[in-house]
Scaffold this active site. Structure first.
Site, PDB file in Angstrom:
ATOM      1  N   GLU A 263       0.826  -1.212   0.000  1.00  9.88           N
ATOM      2  CA  GLU A 263       0.000   0.000   0.000  1.00  9.88           C
ATOM      3  C   GLU A 263       0.853   1.251   0.000  1.00  9.88           C
ATOM      4  OE1 GLU A 263      -2.770   2.252  -0.621  1.00  9.88           O
ATOM      5  OE2 GLU A 263      -3.636   0.350  -0.009  1.00  9.88           O
TER       6      GLU A 263
ATOM      7  N   ASP B 239       1.166   4.118  -3.093  1.00  9.29           N
ATOM      8  CA  ASP B 239       0.827   5.522  -2.848  1.00  9.29           C
ATOM      9  C   ASP B 239       2.016   6.442  -3.071  1.00  9.29           C
ATOM     10  OD1 ASP B 239      -1.698   4.688  -2.128  1.00  9.29           O
ATOM     11  OD2 ASP B 239      -1.346   4.809   0.033  1.00  9.29           O
TER      12      ASP B 239
ATOM     13  N   SER C   1      -6.984   2.302  -4.544  1.00  6.51           N
ATOM     14  CA  SER C   1      -5.804   2.753  -3.798  1.00  6.51           C
ATOM     15  C   SER C   1      -4.785   3.387  -4.733  1.00  6.51           C
ATOM     16  CB  SER C   1      -5.156   1.582  -3.057  1.00  6.51           C
ATOM     17  OG  SER C   1      -5.932   1.183  -1.957  1.00  6.51           O
TER      18      SER C   1
END
Length: 633
Positions: free
Chosen positions: A291, A295, A548
């Site tokens: 994650e 990002d 995401s």
């Protein structure tokens, strides 16, 4: 001569007389035990207990009006953002609310020394036993156990005197259950070999295979996004992560070496630690770095080395309850546990005295909010009570008043919630439910929710995108979207929602499957590509799918809009929703008209001309957006 009732009241203690004069009213009720929890036992009546009463905030009913006054492009006050002092002063609870609740507690036998009032007068905390708390709010406390073994104290319902209830937002612990921030499950493909990437170019991957591998260059080509910051010293872009999610600098360097400018190699984000947040090293598998790497590699890569991205790293690795509120505490001191906001049954409370826990004071106003903040984590709206969700949603409105743009991913399960959970008729969640399950905070009308698109197989960056969809043997990914069961439709969205519902026809499900009233907040607002992002993690390249990916991409684009405005002496764009839904801005988005978002045993919604609950208004054209926003005050 005194009447019988009057005489009887004179013979009663004042607290009992007050209770008779002010009837009890139900304040909150929970209809079911949340998924994966079970009733363990009745709580020990002699056990210590702390009740916390969140007081009603002054002027909170006007917060939408205040926000639109500075965010509506037709308003003469457009862009005139508030100061933190103005926000705190406007919404501080009234002295009357403090007085009423405090007096009621004392009248009911709570010793003065057991009552603690927060410094901002936003919360009142009471030290009691379980039995005393049950008598005070007419509740029965039980201990519940999660399938993981974690225990939690809660009641099914509670009551307050009528004259007190109007001054209280929420009481904790009560009907609320732990809602822990975790990244959404992400689809990954590890079959992509490092050699296949480095052969393309040691700096950029190009745009020849964007239907199967998304890179920074693919995104720049898709969204006409070729911009070098010129006002970075005035600008800021923040990305929020929750420990134990972490990043590894060697993986970051691997990505930047192959896909971005060399100046980013060896350069970490500017990290702000919140409540013990740190880059843990005990586990750096894909589940723990995927994650953050997605990002940060794309957020940092898209804004170029000219703008140093802020990483808000939240929470230690011991306390299991880190929530969005812990982050909100740090960026707004008026929201902290001792100044309003935290719920110890849902939010992590510090100092954390467990071995290895963060034993410092809770972060409270210690972090300056960036002008654009992207978060790729989320709850199901049904995980929370409407009181809790509304109180937190209002905080995003306050950030909007400060000129902050808050961006959240819309979810990866189509019309279902995280974990493919759908709603049952009683409001509970299960994999076999038949009602659609909206996400939160994406359903909050004061954030910008971002869905996901993809390039259809065999197409190029010059072809129209479609709604994201990926089905494998282990699951499916579809862009999250739908209609809230908590929040009303905001003014900026009424026409778009009405048009979609008027034209939407399906034989696949009935209106009983979702809130089809036309009076509820719909999401997402916008979309960007969320399919097959090339990410470096655990020493190799992988492909990742999800909203995401969409959220940090949209955040980077909006951050560069801010840069262009700041460079000519204008203010940040702040809360963007009233602007992007306005008529002049329709030309700035690429309409997505193909695809859907299945879930809950249905085909979900379908894309259409104009706004839809899969890809929102569409994907951005940066140059058009920049020119439109530069033309505004």
């Amino acid at each position: 001569m005194l009447g019988l009732l009057q005489l009887s009241l004179l013979c009663l203690p004042f607290s009992q007389a007050s209770s008779l004069l002010s009837p009890l009213v139900l304040h909150e009720r929970r209809s079911h035990i949340p998924s994966k929890w079970s009733l363990a036992r009745k709580h020990d009546g002699s056990a210590s207990h702390r009740l916390r009463f969140g007081l009603k905030q002054s002027n909170i009913d006007n917060i939408e009006e205040y926000l639109y006054d500075i965010a509506d492009p037709s308003s003469p006050n457009f862009g005139k953002h508030w100061t933190p002092a103005e926000v705190a002063r406007t919404f501080a609870p009234s002295s009357e609310s403090l007085k009423v609740v405090h007096e009621w507690l004392i009248e009911n036998g709570i010793p003065e020394e057991n009552v603690k009032v927060s410094s901002s007068k936003g919360w009142i905390e009471v030290a009691t036993t379980v039995e005393e708390a049950e008598e005070l709010i007419h509740a029965d406390y039980h201990v519940y156990q999660h399938e993981s073994g974690q225990e939690h104290v809660a009641c099914d319902e509670y009551y307050l005197p009528e004259h007190v209830a109007s001054h209280v937002d929420i009481v904790t612990p009560s009907v609320h259950f732990n809602t822990i921030v975790r990244p959404k499950p992400m689809f990954r493909d590890t079959d992509l070999m490092k050699s296949e990437i480095t052969i393309v170019n040691t700096t950029y991957a190009g745009v020849d295979h964007c239907d199967t591998q998304i890179s920074l260059d693919c995104l720049r080509a898709l969204y006409n996004f070729h911009y070098t910051p010129v006002a970075s010293y005035l600008n800021s872009y923040g990305i929020v992560e929750y420990t134990p999610q972490t990043f590894n600098q060697s993986d970051m360097d691997l990505f930047f070496t192959n896909y971005s400018l060399p100046e980013l190699v060896g350069r970490p984000p500017f990290q702000v630690s919140i409540d013990g947040g740190f880059q843990q090293t005990f586990n750096q598998s894909l589940d723990y770095v995927g994650e953050s790497h997605l990002d940060l590699q794309y957020g940092m890569g898209l804004v170029t080395p000219k703008l140093n991205v802020t990483l808000y790293q939240v929470g230690d690795t011991v306390n299991p309850n880190t929530s969005f509120n812990n982050f909100l505490d740090a960026v707004d001191g008026s929201y902290c546990s001792y100044e309003g906001g935290d719920d110890p049954t849902i939010d992590a409370i510090y100092p954390d005295t467990q071995p290895g826990g963060y034993d410092g004071p809770p972060a409270c106003g210690t972090a300056k909010p960036a002008s654009v903040i992207s978060t790729s984590y989320g709850y199901n709206e049904a995980d929370l009570t409407s009181f809790y969700a509304t109180r937190q949603c209002n905080e995003y409105a306050k950030l909007g008043l400060l000129g902050v743009t808050v961006v959240y991913s819309s979810g990866d399960s189509g019309v279902a919630g995280n974990g493919q959970q759908c709603l049952n008729d009683d409001g509970s969640q299960s994999a076999t439910g038949t009602r659609f399950n909206p996400s939160f905070p994406g359903s909050c009308p004061y954030v910008t929710s971002v869905g996901a698109t993809q390039i259809a197989a065999g197409n190029s960056v010059n072809d129209p995108e479609v709604a994201a969809a990926r089905v494998t043997a282990t699951g499916a990914f579809y862009s999250g979207g739908g209609f809230s069961n908590v929040f009303n439709v905001p003014d900026y969205q009424k026409d778009a929602v009405a048009t979609y519902l008027k034209n939407f026809k399906t034989d696949n499900f009935t209106s009983a499957a979702f809130n089809s009233s036309g009076d509820s907040r719909a999401f997402p607002d916008l979309a960007t590509n969320g399919a097959a992002y090339v990410v470096a993690g655990a020493g190799e390249f992988v492909l990742e799918w999800g909203t995401s990916a969409s959220s940090p991409t949209m955040g980077a684009i909006l951050a560069m809009i801010n840069d262009a405005r700041l460079a000519v002496g204008k203010k940040t764009i702040g809360f963007i929703n009233p602007t992007i839904y306005s008529e002049p801005f329709r030309v700035a988005f690429n309409d997505i008209t193909s695809g859907g978002n299945p879930g809950c045993g249905t085909e979900g919604f379908t894309c259409s001309t104009g706004w839809d609950p899969i890809t929102g208004l569409g994907t951005p054209n940066f140059e058009r957006l920049k020119d439109l926003w530069l033309a505004m005050p």
